[in-house]
Write an enzyme that holds these catalytic residues in place. Structure first.
Site, mmCIF file in Angstrom:
data_model
loop_
_atom_site.group_PDB
_atom_site.id
_atom_site.type_symbol
_atom_site.label_atom_id
_atom_site.label_comp_id
_atom_site.label_asym_id
_atom_site.label_seq_id
_atom_site.Cartn_x
_atom_site.Cartn_y
_atom_site.Cartn_z
ATOM 1 C CG PHE A 73 -1.859 1.216 1.197
ATOM 2 C CD1 PHE A 73 -3.070 1.131 0.529
ATOM 3 C CD2 PHE A 73 -1.510 2.426 1.788
ATOM 4 C CE1 PHE A 73 -3.936 2.230 0.463
ATOM 5 C CE2 PHE A 73 -2.359 3.526 1.725
ATOM 6 C CZ PHE A 73 -3.571 3.424 1.061
ATOM 7 C CG ASP A 108 5.693 3.501 1.662
ATOM 8 O OD1 ASP A 108 5.783 4.184 2.692
ATOM 9 O OD2 ASP A 108 4.638 3.363 1.014
ATOM 10 C CE LYS A 138 0.476 5.952 7.684
ATOM 11 N NZ LYS A 138 -0.926 6.276 7.502
HETATM 12 C C1 LIG Z 1 3.017 2.496 3.767
HETATM 13 C C2 LIG Z 1 2.184 3.664 3.351
HETATM 14 N N1 LIG Z 1 2.546 4.378 2.284
HETATM 15 C C3 LIG Z 1 1.832 5.456 1.883
HETATM 16 C C4 LIG Z 1 0.692 5.836 2.537
HETATM 17 C C5 LIG Z 1 -0.102 7.032 2.065
HETATM 18 O O1 LIG Z 1 0.037 8.070 2.960
HETATM 19 P P1 LIG Z 1 -1.047 9.276 2.983
HETATM 20 O O2 LIG Z 1 -2.325 8.705 3.467
HETATM 21 O O3 LIG Z 1 -0.435 10.295 3.897
HETATM 22 O O4 LIG Z 1 -1.153 9.778 1.580
HETATM 23 C C6 LIG Z 1 0.272 5.115 3.661
HETATM 24 C C7 LIG Z 1 -0.969 5.481 4.379
HETATM 25 O O5 LIG Z 1 -1.512 4.754 5.140
HETATM 26 C C8 LIG Z 1 1.038 4.002 4.082
HETATM 27 O O6 LIG Z 1 0.674 3.265 5.140
#
Ligand SMILES: Cc1ncc(COP(=O)(O)O)c(C=O)c1O
Length: 390
Positions: A131, A216, A245
């Site tokens: 994700f 990520d 985050k």
């Molecule tokens: C691993 C990961 N990457 C990217 C994102 C996307 O972040 P945002 O919701 O701040 O766009 C999330 C969101 O939960 C995430 O858990």
């Protein structure tokens, strides 16, 4: 005003909401509009590592709001200089530059673009159950068909292979691959830590074949897993580390920590109006300072190990596996997780799903051990209660 009714009437509808209005937080606790207290293991979906209403972050925001809130990157700024220097200093990948933005998806989007820019190639390899966010580029890297299918065609050039399978990745990384994007611990995909062999293997293949490794760390960053960044557990040094985050104590912010293999970036190839705004930068300086001073990484490691052990000792036929890293914890159930989440909420504990059958805990890292004990007790009660009533 009835908060739930009003929001229900006017919200876009894209969020799956619970019938609860949270109006206040402190540390690892939140309160609803009726004054009822909850132990918060949702933690703003991982944005509240330093605790709700952290006084140091609140003070930094208030002070900066009185000084200068907005300033785009066409000018230099003291708070931006400070956070850029700090992020480079703590980067897990010996980054030598930082790109500042406003969210996780935007950090991912930026890394995808910059990987293409730096290599002159187009292919992006991502992983099943991964994700990475919901903007078109980040969504193209995200695996879950439910999130993708309503929006096809997505960005061309993306493919997915199974997570933690180095052989499949080796077959898929070619001289047309611009970037390989991977979570160190898959979050939404079920709280699944990658193996050392897989992650370091990816790094080696990327280096051999001239592709950029994009890690990520949006959910795993800022002490969540027991190190400042999850990459540090493995000595992983990606070309791009995407963070967001908890970077700014709960204020929206993202960043890409850019390694030295990435070529020089020319002015105007990428940018964002709000990226690097002094308010978010000041909050991030305060939040990261707090994480370091309070050794929240050490705390997450210790409490995480304790909590995982505690949950593993729960005797319930409903539990398939308990796993995690630091205070990023998943309890995989043999049944759908939503009824358990609702039952926990009734009993004063807020927790998250990860997929259909994993109960996920992302508490603020300032949470007390006694609160974790209470959460474990409630999980045990709820799982056994559900079992009996079935
Ligand atoms: C691993 C990961 N990457 C990217 C994102 C996307 O972040 P945002 O919701 O701040 O766009 C999330 C969101 O939960 C995430 O858990």
């Amino acid at each position: 005003m009835n908060i739930v009714e009003t929001e229900s009437k006017y919200t876009s509808g894209v969020s799956s909401k619970r019938p609860l209005a949270i109006v206040r937080g402190k540390g690892a606790h939140v309160w609803d509009d009726r004054g009822r207290e909850y132990i918060d293991c949702v933690g703003g979906q991982g944005t509240a590592n330093v605790g709700h209403a952290n006084p140091f972050v609140a003070e930094a925001i208030a002070e900066q709001a009185r000084t200068l809130i907005s300033l785009t990157e066409i000018f230099y700024n003291d708070k931006r200089a400070a956070i850029e220097e700090k992020l480079v200093a703590i980067s897990p990948n010996h980054a030598n530059r930082v790109y500042l933005c406003n969210s996780g998806a935007e950090a991912i989007e930026s890394a995808i673009k910059l990987a293409r820019y730096s290599t002159g190639r187009t292919g992006i390899l991502a992983f099943m159950r991964g994700f990475h966010g919901r903007t078109m580029g980040a969504l193209s890297a995200t695996w879950e068909p439910k999130y993708r299918e309503p929006f096809v065609p997505l960005v061309p050039g993306f493919s997915h292979v199974p997570y933690d399978n180095l052989d499949k990745a080796r077959e898929a990384i070619t001289d047309q691959t611009a970037g390989v994007i991977v979570e160190v611990v898959q979050g939404e995909g079920g709280v699944r830590p990658g193996s050392r062999e897989f992650l370091l293997g990816l790094q080696q293949i990327c280096r051999e074949r001239g592709a950029m490794l994009i890690v990520d760390e949006v959910q795993t960053g800022f002490a969540r897993t027991g190190e400042m960044f999850a990459s540090e557990h493995y000595g992983l040094e990606a070309d791009f580390a995407c963070v967001a985050k908890s970077i700014a104590g709960g204020l929206p912010m993202g960043a890409v920590l850019i390694g030295e293999r990435v070529k020089k970036l020319e002015p105007m190839i990428h940018g964002s109006t709000f990226g690097g705004n002094p308010l978010a930068c000041a909050a991030a300086v305060a939040a990261i300072g707090f994480i370091e001073r309070e050794n929240l990484a050490g705390r997450a490691a210790e409490l995480g190990e304790y909590m995982i052990g505690r949950l593993q000792r729960i005797e319930s036929p409903m539990i398939r596996e308990v796993r995690g890293l630091g205070l990023m914890i998943g309890v995989e159930l043999k049944q759908k997780v939503t009824p358990s989440l609702m039952a926990l909420m009734e009993r004063g504990v807020l927790a998250l799903p990860a997929g259909l059958n994993v109960l996920r805990l992302l508490p603020p890292l300032v949470i007390k051990k006694s609160d974790l004990d209470a959460v474990a007790d409630q999980i045990e009660y709820v799982l056994n209660d559900t079992h009996e009533s079935n």
